[in-house]
Design a protein around this motif. Structure first.
Motif, PDB file in Angstrom:
ATOM      1  N   VAL A  21     -34.735  -3.919  -9.665  1.00 57.53           N
ATOM      2  CA  VAL A  21     -34.528  -5.187  -8.966  1.00 57.53           C
ATOM      3  C   VAL A  21     -33.663  -6.098  -9.827  1.00 57.53           C
ATOM      4  O   VAL A  21     -33.944  -6.306 -11.023  1.00 57.53           O
ATOM      5  CB  VAL A  21     -35.875  -5.885  -8.660  1.00 57.53           C
ATOM      6  CG1 VAL A  21     -35.641  -7.207  -7.933  1.00 57.53           C
ATOM      7  CG2 VAL A  21     -36.790  -4.975  -7.844  1.00 57.53           C
ATOM      8  N   ALA A  22     -32.610  -6.655  -9.243  1.00 54.98           N
ATOM      9  CA  ALA A  22     -31.772  -7.642  -9.930  1.00 54.98           C
ATOM     10  C   ALA A  22     -32.042  -9.020  -9.336  1.00 54.98           C
ATOM     11  O   ALA A  22     -32.043  -9.183  -8.117  1.00 54.98           O
ATOM     12  CB  ALA A  22     -30.292  -7.300  -9.777  1.00 54.98           C
ATOM     13  N   VAL A  23     -32.293  -9.995 -10.192  1.00 53.49           N
ATOM     14  CA  VAL A  23     -32.432 -11.389  -9.773  1.00 53.49           C
ATOM     15  C   VAL A  23     -31.186 -12.122 -10.253  1.00 53.49           C
ATOM     16  O   VAL A  23     -30.894 -12.152 -11.454  1.00 53.49           O
ATOM     17  CB  VAL A  23     -33.699 -12.042 -10.359  1.00 53.49           C
ATOM     18  CG1 VAL A  23     -33.761 -13.524  -9.977  1.00 53.49           C
ATOM     19  CG2 VAL A  23     -34.957 -11.309  -9.879  1.00 53.49           C
ATOM     20  N   VAL A  24     -30.423 -12.680  -9.321  1.00 52.44           N
ATOM     21  CA  VAL A  24     -29.189 -13.393  -9.669  1.00 52.44           C
ATOM     22  C   VAL A  24     -29.495 -14.883  -9.749  1.00 52.44           C
ATOM     23  O   VAL A  24     -29.857 -15.509  -8.754  1.00 52.44           O
ATOM     24  CB  VAL A  24     -28.081 -13.126  -8.625  1.00 52.44           C
ATOM     25  CG1 VAL A  24     -26.809 -13.881  -8.995  1.00 52.44           C
ATOM     26  CG2 VAL A  24     -27.802 -11.633  -8.509  1.00 52.44           C
ATOM     27  N   SER A  50     -27.070 -13.836 -14.786  1.00 50.03           N
ATOM     28  CA  SER A  50     -26.571 -15.188 -14.530  1.00 50.03           C
ATOM     29  C   SER A  50     -25.415 -15.497 -15.458  1.00 50.03           C
ATOM     30  O   SER A  50     -25.368 -14.997 -16.591  1.00 50.03           O
ATOM     31  CB  SER A  50     -27.693 -16.219 -14.747  1.00 50.03           C
ATOM     32  OG  SER A  50     -27.229 -17.520 -14.427  1.00 50.03           O
ATOM     33  N   ASP A  51     -24.495 -16.320 -14.965  1.00 50.24           N
ATOM     34  CA  ASP A  51     -23.399 -16.739 -15.847  1.00 50.24           C
ATOM     35  C   ASP A  51     -23.836 -17.912 -16.724  1.00 50.24           C
ATOM     36  O   ASP A  51     -23.163 -18.244 -17.694  1.00 50.24           O
ATOM     37  CB  ASP A  51     -22.137 -17.079 -15.049  1.00 50.24           C
ATOM     38  CG  ASP A  51     -22.346 -18.211 -14.050  1.00 50.24           C
ATOM     39  OD1 ASP A  51     -23.510 -18.461 -13.676  1.00 50.24           O
ATOM     40  OD2 ASP A  51     -21.345 -18.836 -13.643  1.00 50.24           O
ATOM     41  N   GLN A  52     -24.984 -18.538 -16.375  1.00 49.58           N
ATOM     42  CA  GLN A  52     -25.497 -19.655 -17.173  1.00 49.58           C
ATOM     43  C   GLN A  52     -27.003 -19.507 -17.372  1.00 49.58           C
ATOM     44  O   GLN A  52     -27.737 -19.261 -16.425  1.00 49.58           O
ATOM     45  CB  GLN A  52     -25.225 -20.997 -16.478  1.00 49.58           C
ATOM     46  CG  GLN A  52     -23.760 -21.337 -16.256  1.00 49.58           C
ATOM     47  CD  GLN A  52     -23.015 -21.697 -17.527  1.00 49.58           C
ATOM     48  OE1 GLN A  52     -23.613 -21.845 -18.581  1.00 49.58           O
ATOM     49  NE2 GLN A  52     -21.695 -21.836 -17.433  1.00 49.58           N
ATOM     50  N   PHE A  53     -27.433 -19.678 -18.606  1.00 47.38           N
ATOM     51  CA  PHE A  53     -28.858 -19.745 -18.918  1.00 47.38           C
ATOM     52  C   PHE A  53     -29.147 -21.114 -19.526  1.00 47.38           C
ATOM     53  O   PHE A  53     -28.228 -21.869 -19.855  1.00 47.38           O
ATOM     54  CB  PHE A  53     -29.247 -18.634 -19.895  1.00 47.38           C
ATOM     55  CG  PHE A  53     -29.339 -17.259 -19.255  1.00 47.38           C
ATOM     56  CD1 PHE A  53     -30.562 -16.751 -18.845  1.00 47.38           C
ATOM     57  CD2 PHE A  53     -28.189 -16.484 -19.063  1.00 47.38           C
ATOM     58  CE1 PHE A  53     -30.649 -15.498 -18.242  1.00 47.38           C
ATOM     59  CE2 PHE A  53     -28.268 -15.229 -18.473  1.00 47.38           C
ATOM     60  CZ  PHE A  53     -29.510 -14.729 -18.053  1.00 47.38           C
ATOM     61  N   SER A  54     -30.435 -21.456 -19.659  1.00 44.78           N
ATOM     62  CA  SER A  54     -30.803 -22.729 -20.274  1.00 44.78           C
ATOM     63  C   SER A  54     -30.170 -22.827 -21.661  1.00 44.78           C
ATOM     64  O   SER A  54     -30.119 -21.820 -22.383  1.00 44.78           O
ATOM     65  CB  SER A  54     -32.330 -22.806 -20.389  1.00 44.78           C
ATOM     66  OG  SER A  54     -32.725 -24.043 -20.895  1.00 44.78           O
ATOM     67  N   PRO A  55     -29.635 -23.986 -22.047  1.00 48.11           N
ATOM     68  CA  PRO A  55     -29.783 -25.317 -21.420  1.00 48.11           C
ATOM     69  C   PRO A  55     -28.655 -25.710 -20.475  1.00 48.11           C
ATOM     70  O   PRO A  55     -28.438 -26.904 -20.238  1.00 48.11           O
ATOM     71  CB  PRO A  55     -29.779 -26.235 -22.653  1.00 48.11           C
ATOM     72  CG  PRO A  55     -28.803 -25.570 -23.585  1.00 48.11           C
ATOM     73  CD  PRO A  55     -28.974 -24.080 -23.371  1.00 48.11           C
ATOM     74  N   ARG A 179     -23.829 -12.606 -16.962  1.00 45.75           N
ATOM     75  CA  ARG A 179     -22.868 -11.913 -16.097  1.00 45.75           C
ATOM     76  C   ARG A 179     -22.613 -12.764 -14.860  1.00 45.75           C
ATOM     77  O   ARG A 179     -23.554 -13.230 -14.218  1.00 45.75           O
ATOM     78  CB  ARG A 179     -23.433 -10.552 -15.683  1.00 45.75           C
ATOM     79  CG  ARG A 179     -22.622  -9.809 -14.624  1.00 45.75           C
ATOM     80  CD  ARG A 179     -23.205  -8.429 -14.384  1.00 45.75           C
ATOM     81  NE  ARG A 179     -22.625  -7.776 -13.207  1.00 45.75           N
ATOM     82  CZ  ARG A 179     -22.970  -6.557 -12.791  1.00 45.75           C
ATOM     83  NH1 ARG A 179     -23.887  -5.861 -13.459  1.00 45.75           N
ATOM     84  NH2 ARG A 179     -22.403  -6.025 -11.712  1.00 45.75           N
ATOM     85  N   LYS A 180     -21.364 -12.972 -14.548  1.00 43.20           N
ATOM     86  CA  LYS A 180     -21.019 -13.695 -13.322  1.00 43.20           C
ATOM     87  C   LYS A 180     -20.899 -12.687 -12.187  1.00 43.20           C
ATOM     88  O   LYS A 180     -20.044 -11.809 -12.222  1.00 43.20           O
ATOM     89  CB  LYS A 180     -19.713 -14.476 -13.481  1.00 43.20           C
ATOM     90  CG  LYS A 180     -19.378 -15.276 -12.221  1.00 43.20           C
ATOM     91  CD  LYS A 180     -18.343 -16.337 -12.492  1.00 43.20           C
ATOM     92  CE  LYS A 180     -18.013 -17.143 -11.244  1.00 43.20           C
ATOM     93  NZ  LYS A 180     -19.176 -17.904 -10.725  1.00 43.20           N
ATOM     94  N   VAL A 181     -21.791 -12.823 -11.214  1.00 47.19           N
ATOM     95  CA  VAL A 181     -21.764 -11.939 -10.050  1.00 47.19           C
ATOM     96  C   VAL A 181     -20.902 -12.602  -8.982  1.00 47.19           C
ATOM     97  O   VAL A 181     -21.210 -13.703  -8.506  1.00 47.19           O
ATOM     98  CB  VAL A 181     -23.191 -11.680  -9.520  1.00 47.19           C
ATOM     99  CG1 VAL A 181     -23.157 -10.802  -8.280  1.00 47.19           C
ATOM    100  CG2 VAL A 181     -24.052 -11.046 -10.605  1.00 47.19           C
TER     101      VAL A 181
END
Length: 356
Positions: A21-24, A50-55, A179-181
């Motif tokens: 399972v991939a969560v985008v 995701s292309d962005q993680f926290s923060p 990763r930018k989907v």
């Protein structure tokens, strides 16, 4: 329904080795959805992309207050269930040794109105703690307001809460990749099910024209003497004390995509908040933040099957929470995880039929 979904899920796992399972998306919706999937289906192999993680997510700008936004396109009883599940989950964390690390704490305060609202008892009044009308003595603090509500609710401080969720996910073996989907279909050869928690990114990712940004600019200030939250009933002006900083807001600018802070807006927000709490004139270390709330008439929480050339990719959408994401994040994540279970069960059904 959840019991059926869960039992189907386990039946399918008996025959299908570790569904992938991939969560985008890695905001509060993506991370909490990934966690619910792992909790519901420990055999699943879950990856967050995701292309962005926290923060650097929209969730990091949010105040994280549990005061629900009303979705005009979603039945009230459903919204209340989402909120109740979220409140119960966070309340348990606030009563644990992990509260400080997770950034979850109780905060009491007031919601004040210049005129008495049509709905004096909002649908969530019996979920928060100690909800009551303000007394005349309390209202003297707010000479421009004629009516108010006092209650205790919960606040999630970010980045701590997002980092706590990431830590929980990593401990269960969830992979996280920057990763930018660009298109959900690009994941079809790597994953059995894809979950779309892209927030405002879904506007481009899946071409959702019903999704639009509502720009929010806030200030994060050092004012440790401010202990109570204050929210104007119109939702535009608010003071939300966190563990280390106080969030002052705000703006609701529909269809504005600008992420650049506006100095004039900063001055306006500060003046509005000082009119509610004059002691904020002494606030220091003022930082400006901007986020784009992913808004639609209702949260998109549904299954879809993408298909190309006879190849199918089951997708679960969970986005469009607008300004109410933190208030319902756990409730919608649980529902999304249930839908993922249905997808896996459907895949298993196809595999079983193929064997015959």
């Amino acid at each position: 329904m959840p019991l059926v979904g869960t039992s189907l899920l386990w039946l399918c796992i008996l025959e299908m080795a570790a569904p992938k399972v991939a969560v985008v998306g890695a905001g509060v919706i993506g991370l909490s959805t990934a966690l619910c999937i792992v909790e519901t289906c420990p055999s699943c192999s879950v990856t967050v992309l995701s292309d962005q993680f926290s923060p650097n997510t929209t969730s990091d700008v949010a105040a994280g207050m549990l005061i629900p936004h009303t979705y005009s396109g979603t039945p009230i009883h459903v919204q209340k269930q989402w909120f109740k599940e979220t409140f119960t989950y966070l309340f348990a964390i606030s009563n644990s040794a992990e509260a400080s690390e997770a950034g979850i704490h109780l905060v009491s305060g007031w919601q004040v109105f210049k005129n008495t609202p049509k709905e004096e008892l909002p649908f969530w009044s019996d979920v928060v703690l100690g909800f009551r009308p303000m007394s005349e003595a309390e209202l003297q603090k707010f000479p421009q307001h004629r009516f108010g509500q006092a209650f205790t609710t919960l606040k999630c401080d970010c980045p701590p809460y997002l980092l706590w969720l990431e830590k929980r996910l990593k401990a269960t073996g969830v992979q996280m990749h920057t990763r930018k989907v660009a298109d959900l279909w690009e994941l079809h050869s790597e994953y059995n099910v894809v979950v779309n928690c892209a927030g405002i990114g879904a506007h481009q990712l899946v071409g959702d024209k019903k999704l639009f940004p509502i720009r929010g600019q806030v200030l994060k200030v050092h004012a440790p003497w401010v202990k109570n939250f204050i929210r104007d009933g119109d939702g535009l002006t608010y003071i939300y004390p966190g563990i280390h900083r106080v969030t002052l807001g705000g703006t609701r600018e529909k269809d504005s995509w600008s992420l650049s802070p506006d100095p004039g807006t900063t001055k306006d927000i500060f003046e509005r908040c000082c009119s509610l709490e004059p002691s904020l004139r002494g606030a220091q270390d003022i930082k400006m933040k901007v986020g784009l709330r992913p808004s639609r008439q209702c949260v998109r929480l549904q299954r879809e099957v993408l298909s190309q050339g006879g190849v199918k990719l089951p997708v679960v959408h969970n986005y469009g929470h607008g300004s109410g994401g933190f208030s319902v994040h756990r409730g919608t994540a649980k529902e999304a995880a249930r839908l993922v279970g249905e997808c896996i069960a459907a895949l298993q059904g196809s595999l079983s039929r193929a064997k015959l």
